[in-house]
Design a protein around this motif. Structure first.
Motif, PDB file in Angstrom:
ATOM      1  N   SER A 134       3.904  -1.353   2.589  1.00 35.53           N
ATOM      2  CA  SER A 134       2.470  -1.462   2.348  1.00 35.53           C
ATOM      3  C   SER A 134       1.698  -0.357   3.066  1.00 35.53           C
ATOM      4  CB  SER A 134       1.983  -2.837   2.807  1.00 35.53           C
ATOM      5  OG  SER A 134       0.587  -2.899   2.828  1.00 35.53           O
ATOM      6  N   LEU A 135       2.047  -0.090   4.316  1.00 36.65           N
ATOM      7  CA  LEU A 135       1.358   0.963   5.074  1.00 36.65           C
ATOM      8  C   LEU A 135       1.597   2.345   4.470  1.00 36.65           C
ATOM      9  CD1 LEU A 135       2.016  -0.280   8.713  1.00 36.65           C
ATOM     10  CD2 LEU A 135      -0.095  -0.467   7.378  1.00 36.65           C
ATOM     11  N   ILE A 136       2.829   2.605   4.052  1.00 34.19           N
ATOM     12  CA  ILE A 136       3.139   3.900   3.440  1.00 34.19           C
ATOM     13  C   ILE A 136       2.384   4.061   2.126  1.00 34.19           C
ATOM     14  CG2 ILE A 136       4.978   5.243   2.350  1.00 34.19           C
ATOM     15  CD1 ILE A 136       6.861   4.095   4.551  1.00 34.19           C
ATOM     16  N   LEU A 137       2.382   3.018   1.307  1.00 31.20           N
ATOM     17  CA  LEU A 137       1.655   3.081   0.038  1.00 31.20           C
ATOM     18  C   LEU A 137       0.150   3.234   0.258  1.00 31.20           C
ATOM     19  CD1 LEU A 137       3.586   0.388  -2.026  1.00 31.20           C
ATOM     20  CD2 LEU A 137       3.538   2.852  -2.459  1.00 31.20           C
ATOM     21  N   ALA A 138      -0.380   2.596   1.301  1.00 27.00           N
ATOM     22  CA  ALA A 138      -1.809   2.725   1.601  1.00 27.00           C
ATOM     23  C   ALA A 138      -2.155   4.146   2.017  1.00 27.00           C
ATOM     24  CB  ALA A 138      -2.211   1.741   2.693  1.00 27.00           C
ATOM     25  N   MET A 139      -1.241   4.804   2.732  1.00 24.15           N
ATOM     26  CA  MET A 139      -1.495   6.174   3.177  1.00 24.15           C
ATOM     27  C   MET A 139      -1.434   7.177   2.027  1.00 24.15           C
ATOM     28  SD  MET A 139       0.601   6.272   6.784  1.00 24.15           S
ATOM     29  CE  MET A 139       0.677   8.046   6.741  1.00 24.15           C
ATOM     30  N   TYR A 140      -0.475   7.002   1.126  1.00 18.38           N
ATOM     31  CA  TYR A 140      -0.210   8.024   0.113  1.00 18.38           C
ATOM     32  C   TYR A 140      -0.664   7.672  -1.302  1.00 18.38           C
ATOM     33  CZ  TYR A 140       2.554  10.133   3.779  1.00 18.38           C
ATOM     34  OH  TYR A 140       2.946  10.704   4.954  1.00 18.38           O
TER      35      TYR A 140
END
Length: 69
Positions: free
Chosen positions: A17-23
């Motif tokens: 979730s954090l990676i998808l939110a960043m990119y």
């Protein structure tokens, strides 16, 4: 065994979730919030949907507690 699986899945969902939110899109943080709310709910009610799913899949539970805690 449930303990390790549940913590692994919850941790993976939060990291993804954090990676998808960043990119991709900031709205992916709602997935991390959903996982957190479910963990909090299971600490209050001693009921965990993922634990029920693992039971139905035939995964042996070597520990006790809701959501592996």
């Amino acid at each position: 065994m449930h303990n390790r699986i549940i913590h692994g899945i919850a941790g993976s969902f939060i990291i993804i979730s954090l990676i998808l939110a960043m990119y991709v899109n900031i709205n992916w943080l709602w997935l991390a919030a959903f996982v957190g709310v479910n963990l909090f709910q299971s600490s209050l009610t001693q009921w965990c949907l993922l634990q029920n799913i693992l039971n139905k899949l035939g995964v042996k539970n070597t520990g006790s507690g809701s959501c592996g805690v």
